[in-house]
Design an enzyme around this catalytic site. Structure first.
Site, PDB file in Angstrom:
ATOM      1  CB  SER A 120      -0.921   0.006   1.223  1.00  0.00           C
ATOM      2  OG  SER A 120      -0.156  -0.071   2.417  1.00  0.00           O
ATOM      3  CG  HIS A 148      -3.011  -0.874  -2.925  1.00  0.00           C
ATOM      4  ND1 HIS A 148      -3.203   0.461  -2.638  1.00  0.00           N
ATOM      5  CD2 HIS A 148      -3.297  -1.541  -1.767  1.00  0.00           C
ATOM      6  CE1 HIS A 148      -3.580   0.589  -1.394  1.00  0.00           C
ATOM      7  NE2 HIS A 148      -3.642  -0.602  -0.831  1.00  0.00           N
ATOM      8  CD  GLU A 200      -3.220   3.312  -5.498  1.00  0.00           C
ATOM      9  OE1 GLU A 200      -3.068   4.536  -5.588  1.00  0.00           O
ATOM     10  OE2 GLU A 200      -3.118   2.687  -4.414  1.00  0.00           O
ATOM     11  CG  ASN A 254      -2.537   4.276   1.591  1.00  0.00           C
ATOM     12  OD1 ASN A 254      -3.555   4.396   2.259  1.00  0.00           O
ATOM     13  ND2 ASN A 254      -2.056   3.101   1.249  1.00  0.00           N
TER      14      ASN A 254
END
Length: 294
Positions: A118, A139, A151, A189
């Site tokens: 991540s 991800h 992702e 993130n």
């Protein structure tokens, strides 16, 4: 692609294995711990039962999914003759680099090596191998069987053909792929963690309480879950780790973790996984109760 290896039998690993197997792939689920593998299979079976109860799948699909799963405690054995490896081990840089060095030894030149990281640099992970063009980020979001987003992160050397393959594969899994480039935090993130960190700062500075902060974001911004509850769900230790990656990667003070978050992790209050974070969690209860500490 017909055969996929998934490394790591934890929450993300068993979810990724579930989704691949349910979509007709043969899946080799790999973990150093046989009890972890047994627990993963039990979790997948329970999640399939939930889907069955909602008429989302049939009994035939459930049985086909379970029959498509094989478990291995040996990485070398588990990655034999696979087309793709998805690494979903603990979010620790040195562990992932070690795994990818081993994968480089035990997989052929055309096998794609994906990581579910991540936050850790895909370029750095790829550099641990002799085939960085075949390394990519994949991800998934938690819970994997439910969440649509994947992702996809290109490392500096990732081949365009590999990106195209993984994009198409994600669509085969019923997911929505979003391709991004390899910079700290990627997109998910880089945007999410500063929001969570700011929510923790608002609590730390006494601007509002836990419930009030989360309610504002749920009702005012249409978020299904408030940022503090989401942090508990992700794991406060994971949030802290990602913020450190952002802070180190950009050298910008705005990514510095809130001291309250640091203290909570140090004290072992990690959220759902430890039973208490910003909220208290009791087995079998869905009631959201703010921690007595706030």
């Amino acid at each position: 692609m017909q055969k996929v290896a998934v490394i790591g039998a934890g929450t993300m690993g068993n979810g990724i294995a579930h989704v691949f197997a349910q979509n007709g792939f043969t899946v080799h689920l790999i973990d150093v711990s046989q009890p972890a593998l047994d627990k993963a299979l039990a979790t997948i079976s329970r999640n399939l039962d939930r889907q069955l109860a909602k008429s989302a799948i049939t009994e035939v699909i459930k049985q086909q999914t379970l029959s498509g799963l094989q478990t291995f405690t040996s990485l070398a054995a588990g990655v034999q003759n696979v087309d793709l490896v998805v690494e979903a081990a603990t979010e620790q840089t040195e562990l992932k680099l070690k795994i990818f060095r081993e994968l480089d030894e035990h997989t052929g030149p055309d096998v794609i090596l994906a990581t579910n990281t991540s936050s850790i640099s895909i370029t750095k992970i790829a550099a641990a191998t002799k085939k960085p063009g075949k390394v990519i980020g994949m991800h998934f979001m938690n819970p994997v069987p439910v969440m649509k987003l994947v992702e996809i992160i290109n490392g500096y050397a990732t081949e365009k053909a590999v990106t195209a393959q993984i994009t198409h594969l994600s669509e085969q899994l019923g997911k929505v792929p979003c391709v991004v480039n390899d910079y700290p935090g990627f997109i998910a993130n880089r945007i999410l963690m500063p929001m969570i960190n700011e929510a923790v700062y608002a609590l730390y500075e006494g601007v509002a309480g836990v419930n009030e902060i989360d309610t504002v974001m749920k009702l005012g911004m249409a978020h299904p879950m408030g940022p503090l509850q989401l942090a508990d769900f992700i794991g406060l230790d994971v949030c802290l780790s990602i913020l450190k990656v952002l802070h180190d990667g950009f050298g910008n003070q705005k990514y510095a973790p809130c001291p309250l978050l640091v203290n909570m992790v140090t004290a072992g209050y990690l959220g759902v996984k430890s039973g208490e974070g910003f909220y208290k969690y009791t087995a079998g209860s869905k009631e959201l109760v703010v921690s007595d500490r706030f």
